[in-house]
Design an enzyme around this catalytic site. Structure first.
Site, PDB file in Angstrom:
ATOM      1  N   ARG A 158       0.863  -1.180   0.000  1.00  0.00           N
ATOM      2  CA  ARG A 158       0.000   0.000   0.000  1.00  0.00           C
ATOM      3  C   ARG A 158       0.900   1.230   0.000  1.00  0.00           C
ATOM      4  O   ARG A 158       1.988   1.221   0.616  1.00  0.00           O
ATOM      5  CB  ARG A 158      -0.895   0.020   1.254  1.00  0.00           C
ATOM      6  CG  ARG A 158      -2.033  -0.976   1.244  1.00  0.00           C
ATOM      7  CD  ARG A 158      -3.122  -0.624   0.220  1.00  0.00           C
ATOM      8  NE  ARG A 158      -4.224  -1.551   0.187  1.00  0.00           N
ATOM      9  CZ  ARG A 158      -4.325  -2.616  -0.631  1.00  0.00           C
ATOM     10  NH1 ARG A 158      -3.367  -2.889  -1.496  1.00  0.00           N
ATOM     11  NH2 ARG A 158      -5.389  -3.382  -0.608  1.00  0.00           N
ATOM     12  N   GLU A 216      -4.098   7.434  -3.392  1.00  0.00           N
ATOM     13  CA  GLU A 216      -4.707   6.991  -4.648  1.00  0.00           C
ATOM     14  C   GLU A 216      -6.130   7.522  -4.757  1.00  0.00           C
ATOM     15  O   GLU A 216      -6.802   7.640  -3.725  1.00  0.00           O
ATOM     16  CB  GLU A 216      -4.711   5.460  -4.702  1.00  0.00           C
ATOM     17  CG  GLU A 216      -3.321   4.900  -4.897  1.00  0.00           C
ATOM     18  CD  GLU A 216      -3.303   3.378  -4.904  1.00  0.00           C
ATOM     19  OE1 GLU A 216      -4.356   2.746  -5.109  1.00  0.00           O
ATOM     20  OE2 GLU A 216      -2.217   2.824  -4.708  1.00  0.00           O
ATOM     21  N   HIS A 249      -1.709   0.469  -9.707  1.00  0.00           N
ATOM     22  CA  HIS A 249      -2.296  -0.446  -8.718  1.00  0.00           C
ATOM     23  C   HIS A 249      -3.014  -1.621  -9.410  1.00  0.00           C
ATOM     24  O   HIS A 249      -4.207  -1.854  -9.188  1.00  0.00           O
ATOM     25  CB  HIS A 249      -3.255   0.294  -7.775  1.00  0.00           C
ATOM     26  CG  HIS A 249      -3.504  -0.465  -6.496  1.00  0.00           C
ATOM     27  ND1 HIS A 249      -3.816   0.134  -5.314  1.00  0.00           N
ATOM     28  CD2 HIS A 249      -3.489  -1.806  -6.226  1.00  0.00           C
ATOM     29  CE1 HIS A 249      -3.988  -0.778  -4.368  1.00  0.00           C
ATOM     30  NE2 HIS A 249      -3.799  -1.966  -4.908  1.00  0.00           N
TER      31      HIS A 249
HETATM   32  O1  LIG Z   1      -4.202  -4.247  -3.859  1.00  0.00           O
HETATM   33  C1  LIG Z   1      -4.864  -5.187  -4.117  1.00  0.00           C
HETATM   34  C2  LIG Z   1      -5.418  -6.071  -3.138  1.00  0.00           C
HETATM   35  O2  LIG Z   1      -5.316  -5.785  -1.921  1.00  0.00           O
HETATM   36  O3  LIG Z   1      -5.993  -7.080  -3.539  1.00  0.00           O
END
Ligand SMILES: O=CC(=O)O
Length: 334
Positions: free
Chosen positions: A253, A282, A300
Site C-alpha cells: 500500500r 490513490e 495499482h
Molecule cells: O491491492 C490489491 C489487493 O489488496 O488485492
C-alpha cells in the site's frame, strides 16, 4: 419495479423483496467486473441503478435494515461511519487481499464476518514485484522511452544494474512475500526479511526492524499490510540506510512509504530507484514522479490479470453463497 427520483433509479420492490440484500460498494464498473449471479437466497441490489451507499440509504431508509452483506473494494471504505448506517450487516466481502479499507475492530465487535481475496492474487502480485524490480534495475521502461524519442544514439543509453546475486529484503513475509522470495531465488538473490514475527520454518535471515533490513540489503520489496504499525514504515532514515544504489519496490500500500521523502530521496539521488504499484493518496499520483527515469509506475494493478479477475468474481460469489447458506466462508479474515 423502479421509480425515478432526482434522476436516480431507486429499487422499490421486486420478487426478491424478502431476501437479504447485498450492496456492491465500489466504483461504477465494479458490478460489471464482478458480475455476481442472482441467487435464490440473497438479492444483489442492482448496482447500475443505485447511487453511493450514503445517498442510497438516505433515499431508501428501509434498506438500512435489509442490507445484510456489503461487497466493497479498496477506495470504498467500510469504516465505523458506514457500519453505523447498516445495523443488520453481517458480512463484509472484499475482493482485495488488503483489508485496510475495512474497520476490522468494529466488525469484530459487532460480530460481522469479513472475507477477502485470501491467497488468490499472491502469484500475480509477486510477478509484478519482480517485473518492477527488473524494470527499475535494467531501465527497461526508460530504455523504451529513450529509443522511441530517437534523440540520441542507442549506445548512449546508461547502464543498468544486475539483479542476479543481489541482497533482497522483503518486508512482510506472508503469502505474497513468500512468492516473491521463491521467484528471486531463481535469480540467485540473497533473501532476508522483516515481518511481525520471525517465521520458525524459514531459513532466510530475519531482521526485527526495516531499518536493519535496509542497512543489510540492496533492495527492499514491500509486501505487507498497511496498519497503524506499518504506516510510513519506510521513512527517510530507512531510505538513507538503503543507500544511493538501493531500489524500493512497493506492491503493498502506498502509505507504507513516506511518499514526500521518497520523492526527495529519488530526486536528490539518495536512493537508486523505485518501482511503485501503489501510492499514498490513490488515485492521485504525484506528478513529480513522471519526470524521473529511475522510477517505474504502475496503476495499482498488481493483483489484476485476466485470470485473477475470473478467479475473484467466482470467489466473491462462493463467499456470498457460503455465508447465506450458513456455511463457513472460503477466505475468512475474521
Ligand atoms: O491491492 C490489491 C489487493 O489488496 O488485492
Amino acid at each position: 419495479m423502479a421509480n425515478q427520483k432526482n434522476n436516480i433509479i431507486i429499487e422499490q420492490s421486486s420478487e426478491d423483496n424478502n431476501l437479504p440484500k447485498v450492496f456492491l460498494h465500489g466504483p461504477p464498473k465494479f458490478s460489471i467486473v464482478l458480475q455476481p449471479k442472482p441467487s435464490h437466497n440473497f438479492h444483489i441490489l442492482n448496482p447500475s441503478s443505485h447511487p453511493p451507499l450514503h445517498e442510497f440509504i438516505a433515499l431508501n431508509p428501509h434498506h438500512a435494515s435489509s442490507i445484510t452483506a456489503v461487497v466493497c473494494t479498496g477506495g470504498f471504505p467500510v469504516n465505523a461511519e458506514v457500519l453505523q448506517l447498516l445495523p443488520s450487516l453481517r458480512l463484509v466481502c472484499t475482493p482485495s487481499a488488503g483489508t485496510n479499507h475495512i474497520d476490522l475492530f468494529e466488525c469484530l465487535r459487532r460480530g460481522i464476518q469479513v472475507s477477502s481475496a485470501g491467497n488468490l492474487f499472491s502469484e500475480d502480485v509477486a510477478d509484478l514485484a519482480v517485473a518492477l524490480l527488473i524494470d527499475v534495475g535494467r531501465k527497461i521502461s526508460a530504455a523504451d522511452r529513450f529509443l522511441r524519442s530517437q534523440l540520441q544514439k542507442p549506445w548512449d543509453f546508461p547502464l543498468g544494474s544486475k539483479l542476479t546475486g543481489k541482497k533482497i529484503g522483503i518486508v512482510g513475509m506472508g503469502r505474497i512475500g513468500l512468492e516473491v522470495a521463491k521467484r528471486l531465488e531463481a535469480f540467485s538473490c540473497m533473501i532476508s526479511y522483516n515481518s511481525r514475527n520471525k517465521k520458525p520454518l524459514l531459513s532466510y535471515p530475519f531482521f526485527s526492524s526495516v531499518l536493519e533490513l535496509a542497512t543489510n540489503t540492496n533492495v527492499i520489496i514491500l509486501c505487507c499490510d498497511l496498519n497503524d504499525q506499518t504506516r510510513h514504515i519506510v521513512n527517510k532514515e530507512v531510505m538513507l540506510a538503503l543507500g544511493k544504489g538501493g531500489i524500493i519496490v512497493n506492491v503493498g500500500r502506498g502509505a507504507l512509504i513516506d511518499e514526500k521523502e521518497l520523492l526527495k530521496c529519488l530526486i536528490e539521488g539518495e536512493i537508486g530507484g523505485a518501482g511503485l504499484d501503489v501510492f499514498e493518496n490513490e488515485p492521485h499520483v504525484p506528478k513529480e514522479f513522471f519526470s524521473l527515469d529511475n522510477v517505474v509506475l504502475s496503476p495499482h494493478k498488481g493483483a489484476l490479470t485476466s485470470e485473477s479477475l475470473i478467479g475473484i468474481s467466482q470467489l466473491v460469489e462462493q463467499n456470498l453463497k457460503a455465508f447465506f447458506s450458513n456455511k463457513p466462508l472460503l477466505t475468512p479474515v475474521i
